[in-house]
Design a protein around this motif. Sequence first.
Motif, PDB file in Angstrom:
ATOM      1  N   VAL A 107      -4.063  -8.560 -11.052  1.00  0.00           N
ATOM      2  CA  VAL A 107      -3.852  -8.912  -9.698  1.00  0.00           C
ATOM      3  C   VAL A 107      -4.477  -7.707  -8.937  1.00  0.00           C
ATOM      4  O   VAL A 107      -4.936  -6.839  -9.549  1.00  0.00           O
ATOM      5  N   LYS A 108      -4.737  -8.143  -7.612  1.00  0.00           N
ATOM      6  CA  LYS A 108      -5.376  -7.026  -6.816  1.00  0.00           C
ATOM      7  C   LYS A 108      -4.467  -6.174  -6.256  1.00  0.00           C
ATOM      8  O   LYS A 108      -3.300  -6.706  -5.240  1.00  0.00           O
ATOM      9  N   ALA A 167      -9.178  -7.287   0.360  1.00  0.00           N
ATOM     10  CA  ALA A 167      -8.929  -7.884  -0.917  1.00  0.00           C
ATOM     11  C   ALA A 167      -9.829  -9.066  -1.320  1.00  0.00           C
ATOM     12  O   ALA A 167      -9.512  -9.993  -2.066  1.00  0.00           O
ATOM     13  N   GLY A 217     -11.842  -6.451  -5.812  1.00  0.00           N
ATOM     14  CA  GLY A 217     -11.418  -6.375  -7.412  1.00  0.00           C
ATOM     15  C   GLY A 217     -11.440  -5.040  -7.951  1.00  0.00           C
ATOM     16  O   GLY A 217     -10.936  -5.037  -8.978  1.00  0.00           O
ATOM     17  N   CYS A 231      -4.413  -4.028  -4.174  1.00  0.00           N
ATOM     18  CA  CYS A 231      -4.285  -3.618  -2.706  1.00  0.00           C
ATOM     19  C   CYS A 231      -3.706  -4.816  -1.905  1.00  0.00           C
ATOM     20  O   CYS A 231      -3.618  -4.883  -0.506  1.00  0.00           O
ATOM     21  N   ASN A 232      -3.443  -6.071  -2.541  1.00  0.00           N
ATOM     22  CA  ASN A 232      -2.865  -7.209  -1.812  1.00  0.00           C
ATOM     23  C   ASN A 232      -1.614  -7.483  -2.286  1.00  0.00           C
ATOM     24  O   ASN A 232      -1.143  -8.322  -2.442  1.00  0.00           O
ATOM     25  N   THR A 267      -8.103  -3.934  -9.325  1.00  0.00           N
ATOM     26  CA  THR A 267      -7.292  -4.887 -10.135  1.00  0.00           C
ATOM     27  C   THR A 267      -6.275  -3.802 -11.389  1.00  0.00           C
ATOM     28  O   THR A 267      -6.985  -3.316 -11.786  1.00  0.00           O
TER      29      THR A 267
END
Lengths: 267, 157
Positions: free
Chosen positions: B58-59, B44, B47, B61-62, B50
């Motif tokens: 937001v990311k 994370a 970026g 992947c997170n 995004t």
Amino acid sequence: MYEFAFHRAADLDAAASLLANADDGRVIAGGQTLVAAMKLRLSAPSDLVDISGIASLAGIRVERGAVVIGAMTTHAAVAASADVIRAIPALADLAGTIGDRMVRNRGTIGGSVANNDPAADYPAAVLALGATVITTQRSITADDFFTGMYETALEPGEIITAVSFPIPRRAGYAKFPNPASRYALAGVFVADFETGVRIGITGGGGGVFRDAAFEEALTRNFSPAAIEGLSVYVESLSGDLHASAEYRAHLVGVMAKRAVTAALADR
Amino acid sequence: MAVPLSLNINGEVRAVDVEPRTLLVDFLRDALGLTGTHIGCDTAQCGACTVLLDGHAVKSCNVLAVQAAGAEVTTIEGVTPADGSLHPMQAAFRDHHGLQCGFCTPGMVMSAIDLVRNNPTPNREEIREALDGNLCRCTGYHNIVTAIEAGARTMQR
Ligand code: FES
Ligand code: FES
């Protein structure tokens, strides 16, 4: 990431019973720390209870000399809040320096405070402002809330619903961020109240802490000169690959002066 | 065990079964074939993934896909006008050589759009600050900042 069951709680009662019925349940707010930890398999809860849809956890209000921030309020929302900027500008500034833009759009005050990362920003403000952490079961003063590295007074199943920050005469926050993670290598929040000055130091040790020498000096004379040469005990800090304990101790002194300067510029 | 998930992706409601541990980015790429959203790291930090979630960068992947239930997600595919032309921010990246390999670019563009929506006339320092969570291995960022400055101006028209 290991498997888990996911639940979306409609209200706090539902969240409490979902947690009570889980083997090893965890609350998920914005998930900016928890999802990353689960990806690395550092955390492997059996159940996740998502509290993001609970309306009573949202929002910011100013009442009786305090700013009350709902647990699900994002860092970006605190940084941009006209109410926070008016009442405690240093708190809005602090929220605007957490992580990066995308993390601030998602991470929440409740999550940050409950996680109590020893290098997180919010705990410094909560402690320095003598805030009250409001949970599903009680109100906990900041001095009693943070009990150690990633440790808090929260009981299993207890959920933070809001944090209430008393409004000081003036306050300031300064941090030296790790250039990669933006976590504080050292961060200092100073708050000047009629009753005296409180200071919250993050990033240096086993969790956020106060320092009597700084507080007494600043209560006598709220100026950077008053704390010139003051430092914290190196023994109370930790060294790691990012910075030695000595370097962190030095940074605490520098950040404290910058925080006071910021507070003086504030009003 | 897979659970039903429904959310709005680029203006279209999609209902799919997913495992709760599916990351939003994997859901977008693997289940929906929206491979414009890139995965550049496992932590994370970069970026590249995004997206806009209910209008905020937001990311992906997170974020778990199930956390986005009922939400509106906009990916890089969703910012392009229907006629196949480029979004003004995409055009600015092309015009100002804001990319080399292009791997970071979808994330850069999504972050830039989020920035300009909140701050229509960012200066160079504000742009650099806003890109804190977007890493580029190629460009040295200089032309990215120039592209976002220009893209912000065209977005105002
Ligand atoms: S892939 Fe999401 S931040 Fe790198
Ligand atoms: S253009 Fe190659 S990573 Fe940015």
